[in-house]
Scaffold this active site. Sequence first.
Site, PDB file in Angstrom:
ATOM      1  N   GLN A   1     -23.249  -8.724 -87.433  1.00 24.93           N
ATOM      2  CA  GLN A   1     -23.112  -7.254 -87.603  1.00 24.93           C
ATOM      3  C   GLN A   1     -24.555  -7.011 -87.456  1.00 24.93           C
ATOM      4  O   GLN A   1     -25.457  -7.513 -88.081  1.00 24.93           O
ATOM      5  CB  GLN A   1     -22.520  -6.895 -88.985  1.00 24.93           C
ATOM      6  CG  GLN A   1     -22.831  -5.350 -89.141  1.00 24.93           C
ATOM      7  CD  GLN A   1     -22.925  -4.864 -90.663  1.00 24.93           C
ATOM      8  OE1 GLN A   1     -21.999  -5.578 -91.321  1.00 24.93           O
ATOM      9  NE2 GLN A   1     -23.798  -4.552 -91.161  1.00 24.93           N
TER      10      GLN A   1
ATOM     11  N   SER B   1     -28.891  -3.001 -89.287  1.00 27.27           N
ATOM     12  CA  SER B   1     -30.142  -2.652 -89.585  1.00 27.27           C
ATOM     13  C   SER B   1     -31.255  -2.916 -88.675  1.00 27.27           C
ATOM     14  O   SER B   1     -31.062  -3.958 -87.913  1.00 27.27           O
ATOM     15  CB  SER B   1     -30.605  -3.568 -91.008  1.00 27.27           C
ATOM     16  OG  SER B   1     -29.627  -3.140 -91.944  1.00 27.27           O
TER      17      SER B   1
ATOM     18  N   GLU C   1     -16.486  -3.145 -95.433  1.00 24.80           N
ATOM     19  CA  GLU C   1     -17.648  -3.995 -96.044  1.00 24.80           C
ATOM     20  C   GLU C   1     -17.449  -3.710 -97.628  1.00 24.80           C
ATOM     21  O   GLU C   1     -17.217  -4.804 -98.596  1.00 24.80           O
ATOM     22  CB  GLU C   1     -19.044  -3.728 -95.937  1.00 24.80           C
ATOM     23  CG  GLU C   1     -20.216  -4.629 -96.556  1.00 24.80           C
ATOM     24  CD  GLU C   1     -21.401  -4.281 -96.263  1.00 24.80           C
ATOM     25  OE1 GLU C   1     -21.877  -2.929 -95.717  1.00 24.80           O
ATOM     26  OE2 GLU C   1     -22.449  -5.262 -96.205  1.00 24.80           O
TER      27      GLU C   1
END
Lengths: 398, 383
Positions: free
Chosen positions: A114, A117, A232
């Site tokens: 993923q 961030s 998540e």
Amino acid sequence: MGVDERGLIVERIEALFASHPPADTDERSFWGAQFDHGLAWVQFPEGLGGSGVSPRWQAVVDQRINDAGGSTRNRINNVLGIGMGAGTIIAHGTDEHRARFLRPMFTMEEIWCQLFSEPGAGSDLAALSTSAVREDDHWIVNGQKVWTTLGHLAKWGLLVTRTDPDQPKHAGMTYFIVDMEADGVDVRPLYQITGEAEFNEVYFTDVVIGDELRVGEVGQGWGVAMTTLMNERVAIGGTVQPRESGAIGEAVQVWRERHGEDGDPVARDQLLQLWAAAEAMRLTTVRAKEAATSGTPGPEGSTAKLQWAELNKRITSFTVDLLGPEGLTYPGGYSFTRPDGSADVDGAPHKRFLRARANSIEGGTSEIMKNILGERVLGLPGEPRVDKDVPWREVPRS
Amino acid sequence: MSAHAAAPPTVSYVLTDEQRQLQEMVRDLFAQRAAPDRVREVMLAETPGYDDALWQELANYGLLGLTIPEAHGGSGASFAELAIVLEEAGRRLAPVPLLSSAVLGTEAVLGGATEAQAAALLPGVAAGTTRLALAHLDLGGDLLAAPGVVASRDGATWHLDGTAAYVIDGASATHLVVAARAGDDLELFVVPGDAPGVSRTPVEVLDLTRPLATVEFAGVEVAEEDRLAGGPAMAALHRALTAGVVAIAVEQVGGTAHTLEACTAYARDRIQFGRAIGSFQAVKHRLAELLVELESARSAAIHAARVLAAGEREELAIAAPLAKSYCSEVYERSAADGIQLFGGIGFTWEHDQHLYLKRAKSTKLLLGDPKHHRALLGELLAL
């Protein structure tokens, strides 16, 4: 609920076990067959690894597989794909995405990561700046992502980019699936305060992504990313640990080995305070699980992450204190390696003490969790948002 | 891992439909009948120290005999139902002697009385006409079990002498369940509050919503038939105190829940610097922390109440001190934070938050403070 969901699921489990005995079939073949029998994600549509039934039957399937000597470790070892990416692809992907990606994801032939961030976008994820610029039928991506679990093993990444810097921050994003083996993708280990690299930094330099790998509409990336993050929460939440396990179990073990009945009464009382807090928290997860299945879920389900993170930090710190002078050491030294599993569940108390510092940062900082509890559970007003209606390009950034 | 830590029993925490109806009914009842003005009126009155009209209403609804068998005039429900009533009473600081009579006194009688004694006493308790108080402490007050009363026997008559301290609702109770030393033994006696030789003096208490009394016994004559003779007195006293500990934890959850609700409502309405103060993270985060602690306290308390109701004695030995130690600290912290969150108004007599702080502090110390209960836990867990 449909006609007889339990009957359907049990029938399919038996068919799967008959053709592929869990204990005697290699993992990959078994997972493939599990997908083909509609038992990979039971709530998904037929033909896409699902049976179109309530997701609560998945626990029954997984329990039966484990009991029969099979493995469900793919859910952990490819968690970002199976736990988060799959639901996103079902909700927002194309038919081609669903046909191409879901099965090899579930069999672990292809690992997923993923890419959300960034160094400049942590708690404020919507401030992200990795850019994607359209050229004909493809996009050119430049930027940097960080805290990428499994990035060094992944074939595919779930990527959110900035495609229109003139829109306010939430409006100008677009979501892609990116080939981690493409030219211009550079994955580097990110060493943590433990001396290990569980995570990566990922640099994108003129990486080309075909428009067919876009997930959702241009400019709708934030909504797609929210789908991923909702998955998540489902993947992380809802686990109940045994009494006196985890960090408090280790503290108790160290206490018994080194202190015990002759131990300092002040330290004993501190240990018991932590024991009581850990047990009260554990009972809350038991209560939350029962409420989720047979009652009316209340706030007990939303407090676990914050409480666990803060308590884990206190307990692991206390455990090192119990070591006395040995707390000055770091057994094995700082290895600068990549751990196999999570440092969270193995290693000496010293390493667990250090690793626990991240608990209140990763997956939502404790400060953000308190905002969420305050605003969504208690109904308190939010902070004024100075960047809300401002073009992303004009918002100050560090 | 110790044997105790290994496998907690499975009890359910979800309220049944009937329990939810009970909760709603009791919450409404206390909201109407134990409003802050009424609580203050009762707590500042000279006598009787509780709200008799509300008490009779609780009796009429069958709420004073929830753990009393039907054969003795109760409803034969369980401590799970009683816990629901106690939480709601704690939420409102309802001025009724539930802890002293429906929990401590009733449990002592249930544990110590013969069938005949129970049949004589408990119907009145369930009907609200008999109000029990447990007198089991001396003036040294380790607040657990150190009887300051001595019993001496003369044929079929006992004489009680000495002082029982910190007797909850001791001045208003119709009957005292007195723990007394008889040689090396402990005995429990049921003594009318107005028996000759009994003098009861109200204590100047920190928490005005829960009266305490010092009870002196000067040659009080008690017939042998009023000595609880259905089983070992020590076991009956232990049963009563364990139930009391769990009851206090449940009550503390109610008080904490009230504090969070009241503070949250205020933080939404109170404007400073042009914004609701709840929008400031300094305030919001405190309330979020309080929510987290409340949910854990609720888990510990409901777990203890449910294992008590299920008769899981081994687990209760852990669950009760866990709940009392944890909930006491959460309640005190929340009640004190509440004063801070209300700011200046929270420090006034007029505002109700100080009543909760005082209840929190007093319940923290009643029947063993958190450190005491953690020491008990430590012994059980072999730590």
